[in-house]
Design an enzyme around this catalytic site. Structure first.
Site, PDB file in Angstrom:
ATOM      1  N   GLN A 144      11.781   8.740  -2.374  1.00 21.45           N
ATOM      2  CA  GLN A 144      10.796   9.566  -3.076  1.00 21.45           C
ATOM      3  C   GLN A 144      10.201  10.584  -2.121  1.00 21.45           C
ATOM      4  O   GLN A 144       9.772  10.224  -1.017  1.00 21.45           O
ATOM      5  CB  GLN A 144       9.686   8.677  -3.668  1.00 21.45           C
ATOM      6  CG  GLN A 144       8.471   9.429  -4.207  1.00 21.45           C
ATOM      7  CD  GLN A 144       8.801  10.397  -5.331  1.00 21.45           C
ATOM      8  OE1 GLN A 144       9.649  10.096  -6.188  1.00 21.45           O
ATOM      9  NE2 GLN A 144       8.188  11.565  -5.329  1.00 21.45           N
ATOM     10  N   ASP A 191       1.045   8.199   1.289  1.00 18.74           N
ATOM     11  CA  ASP A 191       1.997   9.266   0.973  1.00 18.74           C
ATOM     12  C   ASP A 191       1.697  10.556   1.731  1.00 18.74           C
ATOM     13  O   ASP A 191       0.560  11.044   1.740  1.00 18.74           O
ATOM     14  CB  ASP A 191       1.949   9.583  -0.534  1.00 18.74           C
ATOM     15  CG  ASP A 191       2.479   8.457  -1.411  1.00 18.74           C
ATOM     16  OD1 ASP A 191       2.940   7.444  -0.873  1.00 18.74           O
ATOM     17  OD2 ASP A 191       2.424   8.615  -2.649  1.00 18.74           O
ATOM     18  N   ILE A 223       0.839  -1.193   0.000  1.00 12.92           N
ATOM     19  CA  ILE A 223       0.000   0.000   0.000  1.00 12.92           C
ATOM     20  C   ILE A 223       0.883   1.256   0.000  1.00 12.92           C
ATOM     21  O   ILE A 223       2.091   1.165   0.258  1.00 12.92           O
ATOM     22  CB  ILE A 223      -0.912   0.066   1.253  1.00 12.92           C
ATOM     23  CG1 ILE A 223      -0.055   0.035   2.545  1.00 12.92           C
ATOM     24  CG2 ILE A 223      -1.918  -1.063   1.252  1.00 12.92           C
ATOM     25  CD1 ILE A 223      -0.825   0.376   3.813  1.00 12.92           C
ATOM     26  N   TYR A 269       7.162   4.411   2.683  1.00 11.52           N
ATOM     27  CA  TYR A 269       7.174   3.465   1.560  1.00 11.52           C
ATOM     28  C   TYR A 269       8.613   3.197   1.087  1.00 11.52           C
ATOM     29  O   TYR A 269       9.000   2.050   0.848  1.00 11.52           O
ATOM     30  CB  TYR A 269       6.335   4.064   0.431  1.00 11.52           C
ATOM     31  CG  TYR A 269       6.085   3.183  -0.768  1.00 11.52           C
ATOM     32  CD1 TYR A 269       4.976   2.328  -0.806  1.00 11.52           C
ATOM     33  CD2 TYR A 269       6.903   3.231  -1.886  1.00 11.52           C
ATOM     34  CE1 TYR A 269       4.719   1.545  -1.926  1.00 11.52           C
ATOM     35  CE2 TYR A 269       6.654   2.457  -3.013  1.00 11.52           C
ATOM     36  CZ  TYR A 269       5.550   1.616  -3.026  1.00 11.52           C
ATOM     37  OH  TYR A 269       5.302   0.851  -4.138  1.00 11.52           O
ATOM     38  N   TYR A 279       7.324   3.498 -12.302  1.00  7.42           N
ATOM     39  CA  TYR A 279       5.931   3.949 -12.242  1.00  7.42           C
ATOM     40  C   TYR A 279       5.114   3.186 -13.276  1.00  7.42           C
ATOM     41  O   TYR A 279       5.303   3.333 -14.479  1.00  7.42           O
ATOM     42  CB  TYR A 279       5.860   5.457 -12.454  1.00  7.42           C
ATOM     43  CG  TYR A 279       6.229   6.216 -11.186  1.00  7.42           C
ATOM     44  CD1 TYR A 279       5.244   6.802 -10.393  1.00  7.42           C
ATOM     45  CD2 TYR A 279       7.547   6.295 -10.754  1.00  7.42           C
ATOM     46  CE1 TYR A 279       5.567   7.465  -9.219  1.00  7.42           C
ATOM     47  CE2 TYR A 279       7.889   6.952  -9.581  1.00  7.42           C
ATOM     48  CZ  TYR A 279       6.897   7.534  -8.814  1.00  7.42           C
ATOM     49  OH  TYR A 279       7.229   8.174  -7.647  1.00  7.42           O
TER      50      TYR A 279
END
Ligand code: CAA
Length: 248
Positions: free
Chosen positions: A149, A96, A93, A155, A187
Site C-alpha cells: 500500500q 503511515d 498500529i 506496515y 478496509y
C-alpha cells in the site's frame, strides 16, 4: 466442561472487540490484551461497557513490543485462568508515510508492534499448546500485506512477514493438534481507517467491489471458524476478507 481460554491481543480495539464478543458467544473464556500506554482506566471503561452488554471478558495488560511484558501478561493469565488454548495476534498500529519521509523510528514502531510481537506471544504460548496437543493461533494480517500500500512500506512489510512466520510455525506444530493461520482483513470501518484523510478514504471505498467498508464482525466470523475444533485441517492458510478489493 471447563472453558477453553482465548487471548486476543489488541482486544479492546475495533476488530479486537468484535473478536472478543464472538469468541465469548462461542463459549470461550476470553481475555482481552490491552496496552493503551498504561491507561488502565480506558480498558476498565471498555470492560464495564461490555459487561453491561452481557459480555464477561477479562483484561490482561501488556506491551506486545516488549518480551518481558508479554511474559508477565501470559503468566498472569496462567495464574488467573490457566494456559491459553487460542491466541489471536490482533494488536497492531499504523505509522503511515511515504518511504522518502519514513524515519527509522516509524519503521521499528510498526515492525516491532505488528510483527515481532507475533513471535513473542506465539513463542510464549506454544509450549503449553504442544503439551496439551491442541491449540489455535490466528494472526491478523492485512490486505496491505498481500498487495502492498502506498504510504505503508513499514506496515505492508510487517503484515507480509506474518505469512512467512505463520507458514513456518504451522509446519512445526501441525502434528500436535495446533493450527496456525492468518486472516487478512481489507478496509474495515474502525478508527484506523478513519485516520486516513477523507478524500483518500473515499477513493479506497470506491475500489471495494461490495461497495462498503467491512465491519469488525466480518473478521470476527472468520476468526471464529478458524478457532473451531472442526477447523483442524486448515493450517498455514490465509483467509482474505476484503469485500473483493484484492483477489489473488
Ligand atoms: N498511488 C500513487 N500516488 C499517490 C497515491 C497512491 N495511492 N497517494 C498519493 N499519491 C501521490 C500524490 O498524488 C502526491 O503526488 P505529487 O507529489 O505528484 O502531487 C504524492 O503521492 C504525495 O506524496 P507524499 O510523500 O507527499 O505523501 P503525503 O504525505 O501527501 O501522504 C500518506 C502520504 C499519508 C501515506 C497518504 O497517501 C495516505 O494516508 N494514504 C493512505 C494510506 C493507507 O491506505 N493506509 C491504510 C490505513 S488502514 C490500515 O492500515 C488497516 C488495514 O490493514 C487495511
Amino acid at each position: 466442561m471447563t472453558k477453553r481460554i482465548a487471548l486476543v491481543t489488541g482486544g479492546t480495539g475495533g476488530i479486537g472487540t468484535a473478536i472478543c464478543k464472538q469468541l465469548h458467544d462461542d463459549g470461550y473464556q476470553v481475555v482481552a490484551g490491552y496496552y493503551h500506554g498504561g491507561n488502565h482506566d480506558k480498558a476498565q471503561t471498555w470492560q464495564d461497557k461490555l459487561k453491561e452488554e452481557g459480555y464477561d471478558i477479562a483484561l490482561a495488560y501488556g506491551n506486545i513490543r516488549d518480551f518481558a511484558s508479554c511474559e508477565a501478561c501470559i503468566e498472569g493469565i496462567r495464574k488467573d485462568f490457566g494456559t491459553i488454548d487460542v491466541l489471536i495476534n490482533n494488536g497492531g498500529i499504523t505509522r503511515d508515510t511515504t518511504l522518502r519521509k519514513m524515519s527509522p523510528e516509524y519503521w521499528h514502531d510498526v515492525i516491532e508492534t505488528n510483527l515481532t510481537s507475533v513471535f513473542y506471544m506465539t513463542r510464549l504460548v506454544i509450549n503449553d499448546m504442544l503439551e496439551k496437543k491442541w491449540g489455535r493461533i490466528v494472526n491478523i494480517s492485512s490486505i496491505n500485506g498481500e498487495k502492498g500500500q502506498f504510504g505503508q512500506a513499514n506496515y505492508s512489510a510487517a503484515k507480509a512477514g506474518m505469512y512467512g512466520f505463520t507458514k513456518a510455525v504451522a509446519q512445526e506444530v501441525a502434528s500436535k493438534g495446533i493450527t496456525v493461520n492468518t486472516v487478512s482483513p481489507g478496509y474495515i470501518a474502525t478508527s484506523m481507517i478513519m485516520d486516513v484523510p477523507e478524500e483518500i478514504r473515499e477513493e479506497i471505498r470506491k475500489g471495494i467491489p461490495v461497495g462498503r467498508f467491512g465491519e469488525p464482525e466480518d473478521i470476527a466470523r472468520v476468526v471464529s471458524f478458524l478457532a473451531e475444533d472442526k477447523a483442524g485441517f486448515v493450517t498455514g492458510a490465509n483467509i482474505s476478507a476484503n469485500g473483493g478489493q484484492y483477489m489473488h
